[in-house]
Enzyme design. Sequence first.
Site, PDB file in Angstrom:
ATOM      1  N   ILE A 151     -30.310 -39.543  60.841  1.00  0.00           N
ATOM      2  CA  ILE A 151     -30.567 -38.156  60.456  1.00  0.00           C
ATOM      3  C   ILE A 151     -30.183 -37.981  58.997  1.00  0.00           C
ATOM      4  O   ILE A 151     -29.036 -38.206  58.628  1.00  0.00           O
ATOM      5  CB  ILE A 151     -29.769 -37.186  61.347  1.00  0.00           C
ATOM      6  CG1 ILE A 151     -30.312 -37.257  62.768  1.00  0.00           C
ATOM      7  CG2 ILE A 151     -29.860 -35.763  60.824  1.00  0.00           C
ATOM      8  CD1 ILE A 151     -29.436 -36.542  63.769  1.00  0.00           C
ATOM      9  N   ASN A 197     -25.490 -46.888  56.472  1.00  0.00           N
ATOM     10  CA  ASN A 197     -25.831 -45.502  56.160  1.00  0.00           C
ATOM     11  C   ASN A 197     -25.024 -44.996  54.974  1.00  0.00           C
ATOM     12  O   ASN A 197     -25.534 -44.328  54.086  1.00  0.00           O
ATOM     13  CB  ASN A 197     -25.549 -44.637  57.395  1.00  0.00           C
ATOM     14  CG  ASN A 197     -25.877 -43.186  57.164  1.00  0.00           C
ATOM     15  OD1 ASN A 197     -26.914 -42.891  56.598  1.00  0.00           O
ATOM     16  ND2 ASN A 197     -24.999 -42.298  57.565  1.00  0.00           N
ATOM     17  N   VAL A 202     -26.499 -40.628  63.801  1.00  0.00           N
ATOM     18  CA  VAL A 202     -25.825 -40.185  62.574  1.00  0.00           C
ATOM     19  C   VAL A 202     -26.463 -40.844  61.359  1.00  0.00           C
ATOM     20  O   VAL A 202     -26.693 -40.221  60.321  1.00  0.00           O
ATOM     21  CB  VAL A 202     -24.314 -40.512  62.638  1.00  0.00           C
ATOM     22  CG1 VAL A 202     -23.666 -40.297  61.276  1.00  0.00           C
ATOM     23  CG2 VAL A 202     -23.642 -39.660  63.684  1.00  0.00           C
ATOM     24  N   THR A 262     -25.120 -48.626  51.696  1.00  0.00           N
ATOM     25  CA  THR A 262     -26.410 -49.113  51.228  1.00  0.00           C
ATOM     26  C   THR A 262     -27.368 -47.955  50.951  1.00  0.00           C
ATOM     27  O   THR A 262     -28.184 -48.029  50.050  1.00  0.00           O
ATOM     28  CB  THR A 262     -27.029 -50.045  52.287  1.00  0.00           C
ATOM     29  OG1 THR A 262     -25.980 -50.823  52.835  1.00  0.00           O
ATOM     30  CG2 THR A 262     -28.065 -50.914  51.674  1.00  0.00           C
ATOM     31  N   ASP A 273     -39.901 -12.370  24.077  1.00  0.00           N
ATOM     32  CA  ASP A 273     -38.548 -12.097  23.603  1.00  0.00           C
ATOM     33  C   ASP A 273     -38.153 -10.624  23.685  1.00  0.00           C
ATOM     34  O   ASP A 273     -36.987 -10.291  23.786  1.00  0.00           O
ATOM     35  CB  ASP A 273     -38.339 -12.630  22.175  1.00  0.00           C
ATOM     36  CG  ASP A 273     -39.487 -12.250  21.255  1.00  0.00           C
ATOM     37  OD1 ASP A 273     -40.270 -11.352  21.639  1.00  0.00           O
ATOM     38  OD2 ASP A 273     -39.605 -12.833  20.165  1.00  0.00           O
ATOM     39  N   ASP A 302     -41.847  -7.493  26.911  1.00  0.00           N
ATOM     40  CA  ASP A 302     -42.349  -8.768  27.425  1.00  0.00           C
ATOM     41  C   ASP A 302     -41.874  -9.020  28.852  1.00  0.00           C
ATOM     42  O   ASP A 302     -42.425  -9.855  29.561  1.00  0.00           O
ATOM     43  CB  ASP A 302     -41.869  -9.935  26.553  1.00  0.00           C
ATOM     44  CG  ASP A 302     -42.560  -9.965  25.204  1.00  0.00           C
ATOM     45  OD1 ASP A 302     -43.705  -9.496  25.137  1.00  0.00           O
ATOM     46  OD2 ASP A 302     -41.959 -10.445  24.231  1.00  0.00           O
ATOM     47  N   ASN A 360     -34.069 -45.405  56.994  1.00  0.00           N
ATOM     48  CA  ASN A 360     -33.771 -44.893  58.327  1.00  0.00           C
ATOM     49  C   ASN A 360     -34.775 -45.378  59.360  1.00  0.00           C
ATOM     50  O   ASN A 360     -34.400 -45.739  60.479  1.00  0.00           O
ATOM     51  CB  ASN A 360     -33.755 -43.359  58.323  1.00  0.00           C
ATOM     52  CG  ASN A 360     -32.555 -42.841  57.550  1.00  0.00           C
ATOM     53  OD1 ASN A 360     -31.720 -43.620  57.114  1.00  0.00           O
ATOM     54  ND2 ASN A 360     -32.477 -41.539  57.376  1.00  0.00           N
ATOM     55  N   ASP A 397     -45.783 -17.528  22.436  1.00  0.00           N
ATOM     56  CA  ASP A 397     -45.788 -16.725  21.216  1.00  0.00           C
ATOM     57  C   ASP A 397     -45.960 -17.657  20.036  1.00  0.00           C
ATOM     58  O   ASP A 397     -45.589 -18.820  20.105  1.00  0.00           O
ATOM     59  CB  ASP A 397     -44.437 -16.024  21.054  1.00  0.00           C
ATOM     60  CG  ASP A 397     -44.285 -14.861  22.009  1.00  0.00           C
ATOM     61  OD1 ASP A 397     -45.307 -14.340  22.457  1.00  0.00           O
ATOM     62  OD2 ASP A 397     -43.132 -14.493  22.288  1.00  0.00           O
ATOM     63  N   GLU A 441     -33.872 -48.817  60.254  1.00  0.00           N
ATOM     64  CA  GLU A 441     -32.688 -48.894  61.120  1.00  0.00           C
ATOM     65  C   GLU A 441     -33.034 -48.555  62.571  1.00  0.00           C
ATOM     66  O   GLU A 441     -32.602 -49.229  63.498  1.00  0.00           O
ATOM     67  CB  GLU A 441     -31.600 -47.923  60.604  1.00  0.00           C
ATOM     68  CG  GLU A 441     -30.932 -48.421  59.315  1.00  0.00           C
ATOM     69  CD  GLU A 441     -30.351 -47.294  58.467  1.00  0.00           C
ATOM     70  OE1 GLU A 441     -30.020 -46.222  59.025  1.00  0.00           O
ATOM     71  OE2 GLU A 441     -30.249 -47.465  57.238  1.00  0.00           O
TER      72      GLU A 441
END
Length: 892
Positions: free
Chosen positions: A282, A728, A279, A731, A634, A638, A700, A326, A703
């Site tokens: 990912i 997760n 968990v 932090t 404009d 265009d 990750n 333009d 970890e």
Amino acid sequence: MNWHEMRPEEVTKSTNTDIESGLTTKEVKKREEKFGLNELTEAERPSAILLFLNQFKDFMVLVLLVATLISGLLGEYIDAIAIIAIVLVNGILGFFQEKRAEKSLEALKELSAPQVTALRNGEWIKILSKELVPGDIVKFTSGDRIGADMRLLETKSLEVEESALTGESLPVQKSINPISGQEVGLGDLTNMVFMGTLVTRGSGLGVVVGTGMNTAMGQIADLLQNAETMETPLQRRLEQLGKILIVVALALTVLVVAIGVLQGHNIYDMFLAGVSLAVAAIPEGLPAIVTVALSLGVQRMIKQKSIVRKLPAVETLGCASVICSDKTGTMTQNKMTVTQIWSSDKVWHVSGTGYHPHGEFFYNDKEVNISQSKTLQQILTFGSLCNSAEIIEKNGEFHLDGDPTEGALLVAAMKAGFKKESLLNNFEIVEEFPFDSTRKMMSVIVKDKNGKQFVVTKGAPDVLLGISNSILWNERQEKLSRENEEKVRKAIESLASQALRTIAIAYKPLSSNERIQNSVAAEKDLVFIGLQGMIDPPRPEVKQAVKECRDAGIKTVMITGDHVITAKAIAKQLNILPTHGRVLEGKDLSLLSVEELEEIVDDVYVFARVSPEHKLKIVKALQNKGHIVAMTGDGVNDAPAIKAADIGISMGITGTDVAKEASSLILVDDNFATIKSAIKEGRNIYENIRKFIRYLLASNVGEILVMLFAMLLALPLPLVPIQILWVNLVTDGLPAMALGLDQPEGDLMKRKPRHPKEGVFARGLGWKVISRGFLIGIVTLAAFMIVYYRNPDDLAYAQTIAFATLVMAQLIHVFDCRSEKSIFDRNPFENMYLIFAVISSILLMLVVIYYPPLQPIFHTIPIMLRDWLLILGMSAIPTFLLAGSLLTRKKS
Ligand code: ATP
């Protein structure tokens, strides 16, 4: 009601409205209550509960919940409740992030909602299209999108494109004559206009007869609910990356669990640890944070006056390598004032500024009496008669309603005492052929009190010269000889080289019963009279913006319908045209194929006297050369170029609905400098996304590796599941959000544009993620091992040290993520969000470690002060080891 069968007066009577003053506020309120807002009902959006539940549909979160449930059943209540609490908090955060993203996208839609001009309480005002009620009198002109179903009351060469309703792409000519018959098909209702269709030519006035679902569009509204996808390329790439990361994270987790079990760990402990690790590892929150970063960026852009209509444009902006802009109104102020008038080789100077209609006329520095110059009178009155603008006086101030070029002509005439309203008492406008930028002129057919008719045309001088066969020279009509023509051309060049925009005036007498149906018949064999030259000063901030773009590797190209010499003069003032730079005229451009244009396009900095149709060719040639093109526009014509460009930009003030709808970015203030700010913001948003991707993924990796290495070394679990989940959530989450709000790096606009195909991990990001993540894992494990071997009986102590080291290593690393180069390049206090995020993460970690009631939940032990020396020393290594080596490399 069969509105089409009625005469206009019958329609206004039936709808109980007044063509002179429109509806009153009170009446509008009453009708709004009765008929509701003029909106099509939208498909229902998912409810809040569904959105909340969606947060938990992630497979790994479900596995975690099941695992927690099992641990609850096995008696581990505290763990189970704590894990569920964390998962809930995660879900709530995700929910609010998504809500916020959805809300800001809604707000965007509101901002670019179409407006219409309606007559209310006797005044023409701009209102949101959704505020229209039956009986409203509405006026519209070329480029507008029709706001409701209306019966026409007045038309001037009105043509409307109704393909959205009828499938017929050719515009339909409209008139006000009643049509008989009950069952007339939509395509044949030529005296009505319908919600959602487009005015492609001319102008008109109508009375609203149907609003909201009670319109032709409302009846097919269900078919139109296919909203555009708003996903950006990066989001798509991240989604793919997410899938790969899930597989990698799962594989590594399985490895961790398998090795752990083989090394003799308890299966149940390993299972829960593994699921928590999965968990945490990912990056399921990544897409949501990316959306929030994008939409917050979009909101910052609104403050800087640009509205993003299509989210992908935010990313593409950062890749822009050419801006085609333009000139009039975007690079210049579009506040025109006639300062010189030329005829028969005489030049008059006009004093006064802005739209204030006071000023004098001078010839050879002497003030002239207008009544003594018939030519001057003619140039001024014709400029005023062939004109759709109006100067409105309110409380002693003069305002323009209409096109500034035409406003300047009105003001010049007013300085000589000729007001348009008074002129219209003596002259009747029988027919009008409105200005369009392909013809580059406008004509009216005028009838005087004696029934004498004549055509009056004003427009680009070189174009008018081409369709004139005579000239008024010293008040006498002469054949346009080559010699005269040469003199006129010299005069045009002389005015243009002073950066003046020039408009020529010509006319042609008609016999009193002559009927002219179209502009082609009117605009030929004219008598050329003279020129009016007007200043249109550059916007002061544009020169600097052009320079900043150049430093950022972005080329600025001026595209204008104006005269080549005027264009060149302004381009020089703005430093757009380098000495080797080429100027290409529309007539030469027409002769080139896209391939031929490609050969030279990199050398061209100014395109002059071009028509909107040319813009598409320019976009294509630039794109074929590998450029990422931003193109402004404009008008109706265009739209194709705006659509074809990588970033289509339209004007908030002067832009037509058609151009706005085709564009992905709207400049609220029509200003070129705003494009530069938007590009800078686009680059910054992308870089910030890279920053937090780098931070989250490195975290990750750290970890996972700390757990993997521990299992390989047959160590106990260095972190318990709840600690992993905590890291997760707290932090990783807060600082990542703060990185999304980071300020740009100093050299952001000194770098070359990003390549659009560049991957997420380009420019060394992948290496940084792996190397920093690896080091974070190693130092966490090292801190754990040092304490564990010192005191193998107190596993919780060592785990607390590992937990604190992991948190601190990430919180130090987050500052390194702010820079592409080195942590020493940036002042950490620039981003106070990040400072707050880091401080609150540290405080929360201290609470978890030192607040006794939380200690059993998080399996923590109150560690001692000297332990912090170890923790801080270890956690600084991943960031400073490599930053230090980089620094020495840079110095050597
Ligand atoms: P840009 O493309 O930079 O906005 P532009 O406004 O000069 O430039 P157009 O609006 O296409 O481009 O105008 C082209 C030319 O047509 C102008 O140079 C001018 O001579 C002439 N022109 C512009 N407005 C009018 C008008 N309202 N009536 C008649 N002629 C006009």
